[in-house]
Design a protein around this motif. Structure first.
Motif, mmCIF file in Angstrom:
data_model
loop_
_atom_site.group_PDB
_atom_site.id
_atom_site.type_symbol
_atom_site.label_atom_id
_atom_site.label_comp_id
_atom_site.label_asym_id
_atom_site.label_seq_id
_atom_site.Cartn_x
_atom_site.Cartn_y
_atom_site.Cartn_z
ATOM 1 N N MET A 1 0.814 -1.216 0.000
ATOM 2 C CA MET A 1 0.000 0.000 0.000
ATOM 3 C C MET A 1 0.850 1.270 0.000
ATOM 4 S SD MET A 1 -3.053 1.208 0.225
ATOM 5 C CE MET A 1 -3.190 2.335 1.622
ATOM 6 N N GLU A 2 1.766 1.342 0.988
ATOM 7 C CA GLU A 2 2.593 2.551 1.120
ATOM 8 C C GLU A 2 3.456 2.729 -0.128
ATOM 9 O OE1 GLU A 2 2.139 0.367 3.547
ATOM 10 O OE2 GLU A 2 1.246 1.553 5.157
ATOM 11 N N TYR A 5 1.415 3.692 -3.408
ATOM 12 C CA TYR A 5 1.001 5.102 -3.507
ATOM 13 C C TYR A 5 2.200 6.048 -3.602
ATOM 14 C CZ TYR A 5 -3.820 3.876 -3.309
ATOM 15 O OH TYR A 5 -5.045 3.355 -3.645
ATOM 16 N N TYR A 12 -1.204 10.126 -9.562
ATOM 17 C CA TYR A 12 -2.387 9.795 -8.756
ATOM 18 C C TYR A 12 -3.613 10.622 -9.152
ATOM 19 C CZ TYR A 12 -5.585 9.037 -4.974
ATOM 20 O OH TYR A 12 -6.732 8.726 -4.279
ATOM 21 N N TYR A 16 -8.892 11.599 -10.591
ATOM 22 C CA TYR A 16 -9.932 12.636 -10.505
ATOM 23 C C TYR A 16 -10.324 13.211 -11.867
ATOM 24 C CZ TYR A 16 -9.265 12.265 -5.526
ATOM 25 O OH TYR A 16 -9.215 11.775 -4.249
ATOM 26 N N GLU A 43 -6.509 15.547 9.029
ATOM 27 C CA GLU A 43 -6.728 14.642 7.903
ATOM 28 C C GLU A 43 -5.635 13.581 7.882
ATOM 29 O OE1 GLU A 43 -6.622 16.444 3.967
ATOM 30 O OE2 GLU A 43 -7.428 14.612 3.049
ATOM 31 N N ALA A 46 -3.819 11.890 3.455
ATOM 32 C CA ALA A 46 -4.259 13.018 2.617
ATOM 33 C C ALA A 46 -3.764 12.900 1.181
ATOM 34 C CB ALA A 46 -3.761 14.329 3.224
ATOM 35 N N GLY A 47 -2.732 12.107 0.948
ATOM 36 C CA GLY A 47 -2.240 11.876 -0.412
ATOM 37 C C GLY A 47 -1.779 13.158 -1.065
ATOM 38 N N TRP A 51 -8.657 16.476 -1.578
ATOM 39 C CA TRP A 51 -9.768 16.855 -0.677
ATOM 40 C C TRP A 51 -9.339 17.936 0.299
ATOM 41 C CZ3 TRP A 51 -14.128 15.592 -2.709
ATOM 42 C CH2 TRP A 51 -14.203 14.459 -3.526
ATOM 43 N N ASP A 66 0.120 12.224 5.808
ATOM 44 C CA ASP A 66 0.200 11.039 4.951
ATOM 45 C C ASP A 66 1.498 10.318 5.291
ATOM 46 O OD1 ASP A 66 -1.312 10.040 2.192
ATOM 47 O OD2 ASP A 66 0.796 9.458 2.223
ATOM 48 N N TYR A 67 1.506 9.033 5.020
ATOM 49 C CA TYR A 67 2.708 8.223 5.265
ATOM 50 C C TYR A 67 3.847 8.617 4.330
ATOM 51 C CZ TYR A 67 5.326 3.929 6.147
ATOM 52 O OH TYR A 67 6.285 3.019 6.505
ATOM 53 N N THR A 71 3.728 12.002 -1.782
ATOM 54 C CA THR A 71 2.369 12.479 -2.099
ATOM 55 C C THR A 71 2.166 13.880 -1.505
ATOM 56 O OG1 THR A 71 1.358 11.444 -0.150
ATOM 57 C CG2 THR A 71 1.410 10.128 -2.159
ATOM 58 N N ASP A 90 2.142 8.179 10.002
ATOM 59 C CA ASP A 90 1.458 6.898 9.830
ATOM 60 C C ASP A 90 0.082 7.022 10.503
ATOM 61 O OD1 ASP A 90 0.541 4.272 9.992
ATOM 62 O OD2 ASP A 90 2.495 3.457 10.575
ATOM 63 N N MET A 107 -10.101 10.357 3.425
ATOM 64 C CA MET A 107 -10.771 10.123 2.151
ATOM 65 C C MET A 107 -10.069 9.014 1.372
ATOM 66 S SD MET A 107 -12.853 12.280 2.969
ATOM 67 C CE MET A 107 -13.596 13.909 2.968
ATOM 68 N N LEU A 108 -10.857 8.141 0.787
ATOM 69 C CA LEU A 108 -10.334 7.013 0.012
ATOM 70 C C LEU A 108 -9.274 6.239 0.811
ATOM 71 C CD1 LEU A 108 -10.323 8.898 -3.367
ATOM 72 C CD2 LEU A 108 -11.648 6.836 -2.902
ATOM 73 N N HIS A 112 -8.680 0.704 2.299
ATOM 74 C CA HIS A 112 -7.328 0.149 2.406
ATOM 75 C C HIS A 112 -6.976 -0.276 3.837
ATOM 76 C CE1 HIS A 112 -6.764 1.417 -1.682
ATOM 77 N NE2 HIS A 112 -6.940 2.690 -1.377
HETATM 78 C C1 LIG Z 1 -6.097 6.076 -2.107
HETATM 79 S S1 LIG Z 1 -4.921 7.238 -1.534
HETATM 80 C C2 LIG Z 1 -5.999 8.525 -0.940
HETATM 81 C C3 LIG Z 1 -5.359 9.873 -0.962
HETATM 82 C C4 LIG Z 1 -6.284 11.054 -0.688
HETATM 83 N N1 LIG Z 1 -6.906 10.963 0.609
HETATM 84 C C5 LIG Z 1 -7.367 11.171 -1.746
HETATM 85 O O1 LIG Z 1 -8.547 10.923 -1.412
HETATM 86 O O2 LIG Z 1 -7.065 11.519 -2.884
HETATM 87 C C6 LIG Z 1 -4.374 6.475 -0.060
HETATM 88 C C7 LIG Z 1 -3.268 7.236 0.653
HETATM 89 O O3 LIG Z 1 -2.936 6.532 1.850
HETATM 90 C C8 LIG Z 1 -1.559 6.745 2.088
HETATM 91 N N2 LIG Z 1 -1.123 5.736 3.062
HETATM 92 C C9 LIG Z 1 -0.835 4.442 2.860
HETATM 93 N N3 LIG Z 1 -0.528 3.855 4.018
HETATM 94 C C10 LIG Z 1 -0.626 4.804 4.987
HETATM 95 C C11 LIG Z 1 -0.438 4.810 6.396
HETATM 96 N N4 LIG Z 1 -0.084 3.722 7.062
HETATM 97 N N5 LIG Z 1 -0.644 5.970 7.052
HETATM 98 C C12 LIG Z 1 -0.997 7.107 6.400
HETATM 99 N N6 LIG Z 1 -1.182 7.152 5.066
HETATM 100 C C13 LIG Z 1 -1.008 6.016 4.375
HETATM 101 C C14 LIG Z 1 -0.927 6.666 0.730
HETATM 102 O O4 LIG Z 1 0.337 7.282 0.702
HETATM 103 C C15 LIG Z 1 -1.975 7.392 -0.126
HETATM 104 O O5 LIG Z 1 -1.671 8.759 -0.227
#
Ligand SMILES: C[S@@+](CC[C@H](N)C(=O)[O-])C[C@H]1O[C@@H](n2cnc3c(N)ncnc32)[C@H](O)[C@@H]1O
Length: 211
Positions: A1-2, A5, A12, A16, A43, A46-47, A51, A66-67, A71, A90, A107-108, A112
Motif C-alpha cells: 500500500m505505502e 502510492y 495519482y 480525478y 486529515e 491526505a495523499g 480533498w 500522509d505516510y 504524495t 502513519d 478520504m479514500l 485500504h
Molecule cells: C487512495 S490514496 C488517498 C489519498 C487522498 N486521501 C485522496 O482521497 O485523494 C491512499 C493514501 O494513503 C496513504 N497511506 C498508505 N498507508 C498509509 C499509512 N499507514 N498511514 C498514512 N497514510 C497512508 C498513501 O500514501 C496514499 O496517499
C-alpha cells in the motif's frame, strides 16, 4: 500500500480526471464544503491533497498527514494557504500534533484498512479528535466491470486487487468494499449520529465522536 502510492504519486490525480466520476466529485465536493466550514481538521492519508484543497477555503485550519512524503510534496504544490500544515505521519501511529481538532477527515482510505484493524484505526484516529468532533470519510464501492477486479480474499475476508503502474511494476493492494451495516457497526464503537450515503461510485460517512 505505502510503496504503491509512493510510486503512483505523480500520476495519482488522474483518478480525478475520469469522466464518469465528474458528477459524484461535484456532489462530494459540496458535501465536504458544507461540513468543513470553520473546522479545525485533522486529515489522515491526505495523499496529493485533492480533498484538502476542497476543504481549505472554508476550514479554519487543516493538519493534513500522509505516510508518504512524495504524495505530500504534490499537495504542497496546491495553493492550500498558510492555515494548512502538511505532515508525514502513519495513520495508525499518529504523532502528538499541535492544536485541537473538531473534525477528522480520511478520504479514500477506509477501503485500504484491513478489516481486523478497522476498530484499532478508528479508536486511534478519534482519540486525536475532540469529543463531539465530526468525522468525515468517503470511498468507493464495487461496481462490476468498472472497479479493478478482486484478485483474492484472505482469511479475514479482506479483498485484494492487482494494480499495474505505467513502468510495468505490479502491486497487490487491499481494497475493501464495506456495506452500510458494516460501516455503522464499526463506527458505533466510538461515534454517534452516523449517516451513510451512496452516490454512483462513492459512499460517504459522517459521524460524531462520542462525548
Ligand atoms: C487512495 S490514496 C488517498 C489519498 C487522498 N486521501 C485522496 O482521497 O485523494 C491512499 C493514501 O494513503 C496513504 N497511506 C498508505 N498507508 C498509509 C499509512 N499507514 N498511514 C498514512 N497514510 C497512508 C498513501 O500514501 C496514499 O496517499
Amino acid at each position: 500500500m505505502e510503496a504503491y502510492y509512493r510510486e503512483r504519486a505523480t500520476v495519482y490525480d488522474e483518478f480525478y480526471q475520469v469522466g464518469r466520476r465528474k458528477d459524484d466529485l461535484v456532489a462530494l465536493g459540496s458535501w465536504l464544503v458544507e461540513r468543513a466550514r470553520g473546522g479545525m481538521i485533522l486529515e489522515v492519508a491526505a495523499g496529493t491533497g485533492y480533498w484538502t484543497e476542497v476543504a481549505a477555503p472554508v476550514a479554519k485550519a487543516i493538519t493534513a498527514t500522509d505516510y508518504n512524503p512524495e504524495t505530500l510534496a504534490i499537495a504542497a504544490q496546491r495553493r492550500l494557504g498558510s492555515h494548512v500544515t502538511l505532515t508525514v505521519a502513519d495513520a495508525y501511529r499518529l504523532p502528538k500534533l499541535p492544536g485541537t481538532f473538531d473534525m477528522g477527515m480520511a478520504m479514500l482510505w477506509w477501503s485500504h484498512v484491513q478489516k481486523q484493524r478497522r476498530r484499532e484505526f478508528l479508536r486511534h484516529f478519534t482519540s486525536r479528535l475532540a469529543p463531539g468532533a465530526l468525522v468525515l470519510m468517503l470511498d468507493q464501492f464495487y461496481i462490476d466491470g468498472v472497479s479493478s477486479p478482486i484478485s483474492r480474499k484472505d482469511e479475514w475476508d479482506n479483498f485484494y486487487t492487482v494494480r499495474t503502474l505505467s513502468n510495468g511494476a505490479k502491486y497487490e493492494i487491499i481494497k475493501n468494499y464495506p456495506s452500510d451495516e458494516e460501516l455503522i457497526d464499526t463506527f458505533s464503537d466510538v461515534c454517534d449520529d452516523i449517516v451513510v450515503t451512496r452516490l454512483r461510485e462513492f459512499w460517504t460517512i459522517s459521524a460524531r465522536v462520542r462525548r
